[in-house]
Scaffold this motif. Structure first.
Motif, PDB file in Angstrom:
ATOM      1  N   THR A 188       0.840  -1.191   0.000  1.00  0.00           N
ATOM      2  CA  THR A 188       0.000   0.000   0.000  1.00  0.00           C
ATOM      3  C   THR A 188       0.880   1.248   0.000  1.00  0.00           C
ATOM      4  OG1 THR A 188      -0.079   0.002   2.409  1.00  0.00           O
ATOM      5  CG2 THR A 188      -1.842  -1.199   1.252  1.00  0.00           C
ATOM      6  N   ASP A 225       1.228   3.375   2.219  1.00  0.00           N
ATOM      7  CA  ASP A 225       1.908   3.546   3.509  1.00  0.00           C
ATOM      8  C   ASP A 225       2.876   2.406   3.815  1.00  0.00           C
ATOM      9  OD1 ASP A 225      -0.312   1.896   3.843  1.00  0.00           O
ATOM     10  OD2 ASP A 225      -0.901   2.725   5.768  1.00  0.00           O
ATOM     11  N   ILE A 266       2.571  -0.933   3.656  1.00  0.00           N
ATOM     12  CA  ILE A 266       2.087  -2.163   4.272  1.00  0.00           C
ATOM     13  C   ILE A 266       2.002  -3.275   3.224  1.00  0.00           C
ATOM     14  CG2 ILE A 266       0.147  -3.249   5.487  1.00  0.00           C
ATOM     15  CD1 ILE A 266       1.786  -1.155   7.130  1.00  0.00           C
ATOM     16  N   ASP A 312       0.229  -6.451   2.433  1.00  0.00           N
ATOM     17  CA  ASP A 312      -0.951  -7.240   2.772  1.00  0.00           C
ATOM     18  C   ASP A 312      -1.605  -7.629   1.457  1.00  0.00           C
ATOM     19  OD1 ASP A 312      -3.510  -8.194   3.418  1.00  0.00           O
ATOM     20  OD2 ASP A 312      -3.773  -6.762   5.039  1.00  0.00           O
ATOM     21  N   GLU A 326      -3.479   1.686   4.307  1.00  0.00           N
ATOM     22  CA  GLU A 326      -4.013   0.593   5.124  1.00  0.00           C
ATOM     23  C   GLU A 326      -4.043   0.963   6.604  1.00  0.00           C
ATOM     24  OE1 GLU A 326      -5.682  -3.160   5.838  1.00  0.00           O
ATOM     25  OE2 GLU A 326      -5.561  -1.908   4.075  1.00  0.00           O
ATOM     26  N   GLY A 327      -3.018   1.663   7.069  1.00  0.00           N
ATOM     27  CA  GLY A 327      -3.003   2.136   8.446  1.00  0.00           C
ATOM     28  C   GLY A 327      -2.589   1.110   9.483  1.00  0.00           C
ATOM     29  N   LYS A 328      -2.494  -0.141   9.091  1.00  0.00           N
ATOM     30  CA  LYS A 328      -2.075  -1.184  10.038  1.00  0.00           C
ATOM     31  C   LYS A 328      -1.520  -2.356   9.241  1.00  0.00           C
ATOM     32  CE  LYS A 328      -6.714  -3.272  10.238  1.00  0.00           C
ATOM     33  NZ  LYS A 328      -6.966  -2.983   8.870  1.00  0.00           N
ATOM     34  N   GLY A 329      -0.764  -3.192   9.912  1.00  0.00           N
ATOM     35  CA  GLY A 329      -0.218  -4.370   9.250  1.00  0.00           C
ATOM     36  C   GLY A 329       1.291  -4.374   9.243  1.00  0.00           C
ATOM     37  N   LEU A 330       1.847  -5.302   8.494  1.00  0.00           N
ATOM     38  CA  LEU A 330       3.293  -5.481   8.436  1.00  0.00           C
ATOM     39  C   LEU A 330       3.908  -4.588   7.359  1.00  0.00           C
ATOM     40  CD1 LEU A 330       3.439  -9.383   8.604  1.00  0.00           C
ATOM     41  CD2 LEU A 330       4.089  -7.783  10.406  1.00  0.00           C
TER      42      LEU A 330
END
Length: 182
Positions: A11, A13, A15, A17, A145-149
């Motif tokens: 993404t 940012d 991330i 996923d 995404e704002g979260k994740g790896l």
């Protein structure tokens, strides 16, 4: 000598996923062509288990040509899986590696044949730290995404790359092709 190509989605940012992107027909076609022109693909356990979804489309096609074509391509390509947990792959074109990741990559690079793909975040990080990646193909999706790896964490030293080309999709996704500066 075969090249090792790290091909992965992320993404805006950073991330990584596989479910956060915009998988439209054009993107599926892009990855179908990439896989059809490769000799093998390397996966870690988590990504491999996610990719097993595509086996279901072989039995029950989706009705979307690009998705069905991708399912056929991913089924055909030899898959080498690196896992300490799996005992079998349950996919005729997938094998568990008996060698370490570095040993297997060095062996594959010396063989004749088409390029090798790697599509798992954890494997990409290890191979990047060991200077074994010859090309990056990073598809950046216009999503926060704002979260994740994060794709690039645990990198043990600075790496410089040269942009060799780009490919843009109508969805706003873009593939950036990078080669390491030696």
């Amino acid at each position: 000598m075969r090249k090792l190509i790290a091909a992965i989605n992320m993404t805006l940012d950073g991330i990584c996923d596989h479910t956060a992107g915009i998988p439209d027909a054009a993107l599926h076609q892009h990855y179908t062509e990439l896989i059809a022109n490769a000799g093998a693909i390397l996966y870690g356990r988590i990504t491999y288990q996610l990719m097993q979804y595509w086996q279901t489309l072989l039995l029950n096609p989706s009705g979307e040509k690009a998705m069905n074509d991708f399912a056929i391509a991913i089924d055909k390509i030899p898959k080498i899986v690196f896992s300490n947990e799996l005992k079998e792959t349950n996919w005729i074109t997938a094998t568990l590696s008996e060698l370490t990741l570095d040993e297997k990559v060095l062996e594959l690079k010396q063989q004749a044949g088409k390029d090798i793909l790697v599509g798992s975040r954890s494997l990409i990080i290890q191979l990047l730290n060991d200077n074994l990646i010859d090309e990056f193909q990073i598809c950046i999706h216009p999503v926060l995404e704002g979260k994740g790896l994060p794709l690039f964490d645990q990198i043990n030293h600075r790496k410089n790359f040269k942009l060799s080309k780009t490919k843009t999709f109508s969805s706003g996704a873009i593939v950036l092709y990078y080669e390491p500066v030696k």
